[in-house]
Design a protein around this motif. Structure first.
Motif, mmCIF file in Angstrom:
data_model
loop_
_atom_site.group_PDB
_atom_site.id
_atom_site.type_symbol
_atom_site.label_atom_id
_atom_site.label_comp_id
_atom_site.label_asym_id
_atom_site.label_seq_id
_atom_site.Cartn_x
_atom_site.Cartn_y
_atom_site.Cartn_z
ATOM 1 N N ASN A 87 0.809 -1.228 0.069
ATOM 2 C CA ASN A 87 0.006 -0.094 0.079
ATOM 3 C C ASN A 87 0.919 1.123 0.041
ATOM 4 O O ASN A 87 0.617 2.274 -0.563
ATOM 5 N N TYR A 88 1.998 1.172 0.517
ATOM 6 C CA TYR A 88 2.821 2.406 0.630
ATOM 7 C C TYR A 88 3.666 2.604 -0.514
ATOM 8 O O TYR A 88 3.587 3.735 -1.036
ATOM 9 N N PHE A 89 4.267 1.806 -1.079
ATOM 10 C CA PHE A 89 4.914 1.952 -2.287
ATOM 11 C C PHE A 89 4.355 1.392 -3.617
ATOM 12 O O PHE A 89 4.662 1.990 -4.776
ATOM 13 N N GLY A 90 2.908 0.931 -3.501
ATOM 14 C CA GLY A 90 2.123 0.716 -4.680
ATOM 15 C C GLY A 90 2.615 -0.524 -5.333
ATOM 16 O O GLY A 90 1.834 -0.952 -6.484
ATOM 17 N N ARG A 91 3.885 -0.985 -5.262
ATOM 18 C CA ARG A 91 4.253 -2.257 -5.777
ATOM 19 C C ARG A 91 5.368 -3.018 -5.032
ATOM 20 O O ARG A 91 5.882 -2.239 -4.218
ATOM 21 N N ILE A 92 5.613 -4.106 -5.205
ATOM 22 C CA ILE A 92 6.864 -4.773 -4.507
ATOM 23 C C ILE A 92 7.557 -5.696 -5.584
ATOM 24 O O ILE A 92 7.109 -6.474 -6.196
ATOM 25 N N ASP A 93 8.689 -5.140 -6.138
ATOM 26 C CA ASP A 93 9.616 -5.787 -7.152
ATOM 27 C C ASP A 93 10.543 -6.920 -6.633
ATOM 28 O O ASP A 93 10.940 -7.863 -7.269
ATOM 29 N N ILE A 94 10.857 -6.677 -5.475
ATOM 30 C CA ILE A 94 11.943 -7.380 -4.662
ATOM 31 C C ILE A 94 11.802 -7.743 -3.324
ATOM 32 O O ILE A 94 11.166 -6.855 -2.382
ATOM 33 N N LEU A 95 11.856 -9.170 -2.800
ATOM 34 C CA LEU A 95 11.699 -9.374 -1.573
ATOM 35 C C LEU A 95 13.022 -9.998 -1.323
ATOM 36 O O LEU A 95 13.631 -11.083 -1.888
ATOM 37 N N VAL A 96 13.698 -9.581 -0.204
ATOM 38 C CA VAL A 96 14.897 -10.211 0.373
ATOM 39 C C VAL A 96 14.596 -10.745 1.836
ATOM 40 O O VAL A 96 14.601 -10.204 2.653
ATOM 41 N N ASN A 97 14.525 -12.214 1.704
ATOM 42 C CA ASN A 97 14.272 -12.723 3.077
ATOM 43 C C ASN A 97 15.732 -13.219 3.811
ATOM 44 O O ASN A 97 16.271 -14.231 3.503
ATOM 45 N N ASN A 98 15.769 -12.504 4.554
ATOM 46 C CA ASN A 98 17.233 -12.247 5.330
ATOM 47 C C ASN A 98 17.179 -12.739 6.889
ATOM 48 O O ASN A 98 18.037 -13.298 7.530
ATOM 49 N N ALA A 99 16.119 -12.404 7.435
ATOM 50 C CA ALA A 99 15.851 -12.592 8.960
ATOM 51 C C ALA A 99 16.174 -14.024 9.233
ATOM 52 O O ALA A 99 15.660 -15.006 8.650
ATOM 53 N N ASP A 140 10.409 -21.736 12.723
ATOM 54 C CA ASP A 140 9.440 -20.657 12.156
ATOM 55 C C ASP A 140 10.183 -19.349 11.533
ATOM 56 O O ASP A 140 9.542 -18.729 10.626
ATOM 57 N N LEU A 141 11.224 -18.911 12.298
ATOM 58 C CA LEU A 141 11.717 -17.758 11.905
ATOM 59 C C LEU A 141 12.498 -17.992 10.342
ATOM 60 O O LEU A 141 12.519 -17.354 9.609
ATOM 61 N N ASN A 142 13.170 -19.170 10.341
ATOM 62 C CA ASN A 142 14.217 -19.501 9.438
ATOM 63 C C ASN A 142 13.611 -20.019 7.962
ATOM 64 O O ASN A 142 13.954 -19.988 7.068
ATOM 65 N N VAL A 143 12.428 -20.518 8.448
ATOM 66 C CA VAL A 143 11.587 -21.254 7.140
ATOM 67 C C VAL A 143 10.275 -20.747 6.933
ATOM 68 O O VAL A 143 9.873 -20.336 5.811
ATOM 69 N N ILE A 144 9.495 -20.814 7.975
ATOM 70 C CA ILE A 144 8.122 -20.588 7.898
ATOM 71 C C ILE A 144 7.889 -18.874 7.533
ATOM 72 O O ILE A 144 7.019 -18.634 6.666
ATOM 73 N N GLY A 145 8.656 -18.318 8.319
ATOM 74 C CA GLY A 145 8.490 -16.800 7.899
ATOM 75 C C GLY A 145 8.815 -16.427 6.784
ATOM 76 O O GLY A 145 7.910 -15.682 5.827
ATOM 77 N N PRO A 146 10.020 -16.803 6.111
ATOM 78 C CA PRO A 146 10.247 -16.442 4.555
ATOM 79 C C PRO A 146 9.104 -17.155 3.709
ATOM 80 O O PRO A 146 8.965 -16.593 2.777
ATOM 81 N N LEU A 147 8.577 -18.453 3.989
ATOM 82 C CA LEU A 147 7.639 -18.891 3.095
ATOM 83 C C LEU A 147 6.604 -18.312 3.111
ATOM 84 O O LEU A 147 5.963 -17.668 1.933
ATOM 85 N N VAL A 148 6.029 -17.568 4.275
ATOM 86 C CA VAL A 148 4.880 -16.630 4.446
ATOM 87 C C VAL A 148 4.871 -15.541 3.665
ATOM 88 O O VAL A 148 4.029 -15.021 2.879
ATOM 89 N N ALA A 149 6.143 -14.999 3.857
ATOM 90 C CA ALA A 149 6.449 -13.549 3.176
ATOM 91 C C ALA A 149 6.479 -13.920 1.600
ATOM 92 O O ALA A 149 5.907 -13.118 0.746
ATOM 93 N N MET A 150 6.798 -15.099 1.099
ATOM 94 C CA MET A 150 6.748 -15.169 -0.353
ATOM 95 C C MET A 150 5.498 -15.418 -0.756
ATOM 96 O O MET A 150 5.113 -14.780 -1.988
ATOM 97 N N GLN A 151 4.951 -16.005 -0.156
ATOM 98 C CA GLN A 151 3.294 -16.280 -0.578
ATOM 99 C C GLN A 151 2.507 -15.000 -0.655
ATOM 100 O O GLN A 151 1.732 -15.130 -1.532
ATOM 101 N N GLN A 152 2.744 -14.113 0.154
ATOM 102 C CA GLN A 152 2.244 -12.736 0.242
ATOM 103 C C GLN A 152 2.642 -11.973 -1.015
ATOM 104 O O GLN A 152 1.729 -11.260 -1.545
#
Length: 248
Positions: A79-91, A112-124
């Motif tokens: 909503n803030y940027f209007g688009r998402i071109d890149i996701l870097v799952n680093n946490a 949860d932190l190293n696998v599930i979190g990045p997976l959910v971010a990818m899905q979104q």
């Protein structure tokens, strides 16, 4: 930093784990190359401090072990940027324990932190990127995913799982022009070792990272990440010798 990536100019990115280490260096490098960066970590104060130094950036605090917070973070960034071109799952976080002493609750937290979190971010972000006509997802694994190291089975297995998800998703999403890559850093000069959960306490003066090769700076790894965004390679190794270490 001296790296120039004109191909990144004008893009938007989400970088998780952005308050320190590799994430902070990556956010800074992307911003220096004209990327508007969504900064993600649990610390609002640290993100706000960093955001003030990076033009076009914005803090989106979130705990990457909490699925509702991840979903809200991605929605806010879109909503803030209007688009998402890149996701870097680093946490991520380390967990050192022999198999016999691996505590299942801690292992679930690390997973949860190293696998599930990045997976959910990818899905979104997938639906956002698909609607845009493409995008790039970079998942930060670990050199330990390429090795069998005593005392690191829980951590290395989580990073191997993330690599497996990344490479499968790369094939699944190719038709949507969404490029998924995985980065394998070597030991890096950050606070990672000090923040590692340990089954057997280690004296503070013994927590400095060491290895058989010279350690990398966070800025060096950030350059590998930015280069991977541009090249679209499936796997990005911090050093060529790491390619020979994979156990599979």
């Amino acid at each position: 930093m001296n790296e120039n990536y004109p191909e990144l100019q004008g893009k938007t990115a989400i970088v998780t784990g952005a308050s320190s280490g590799i994430g902070r260096a990556t956010a800074r490098l992307l911003a220096e190359n004209g990327v508007r960066v969504g900064l993600v970590s649990r610390s609002q104060d640290l993100l706000d401090e960093l955001s003030r130094t990076l033009p076009g950036s914005q803090a989106f605090p979130a705990d990457m072990t909490k699925v509702p917070q991840i979903k809200r973070m991605v929605s806010r960034a879109k909503n803030y940027f209007g688009r998402i071109d890149i996701l870097v799952n680093n946490a991520g976080q380390g967990y050192d324990a022999p198999v016999e002493k691996t505590e299942t609750g801690t292992f679930r937290y690390i997973y949860d932190l190293n696998v599930i979190g990045p997976l959910v971010a990818m899905q979104q972000v997938i639906s956002v990127m698909r609607a845009q006509g493409g995008g790039t997802i970079i998942n930060i694994s670990s050199g330990t995913a390429l090795m069998h190291l005593p005392g690191m089975s829980a951590y290395s297995s989580s990073k191997r799982a993330l690599a497996g998800i990344s490479l499968a998703a790369r094939q699944e999403l190719a038709a949507d022009r969404i490029v998924v890559s995985v980065v394998y850093p070597y030991i890096t000069l950050t606070n990672f070792e000090k923040n590692t959960i340990r089954a057997v306490p280690v004296p503070e003066d013994k927590q400095e990272p060491t290895g058989p090769y010279p350690l990398d700076s966070a800025e060096f790894v950030a350059g590998k990440i930015a280069g991977g965004i541009v090249s679209g390679e499936a796997e990005i190794f911090s050093h060529d010798w790491m390619k020979e270490r994979r156990p599979f």
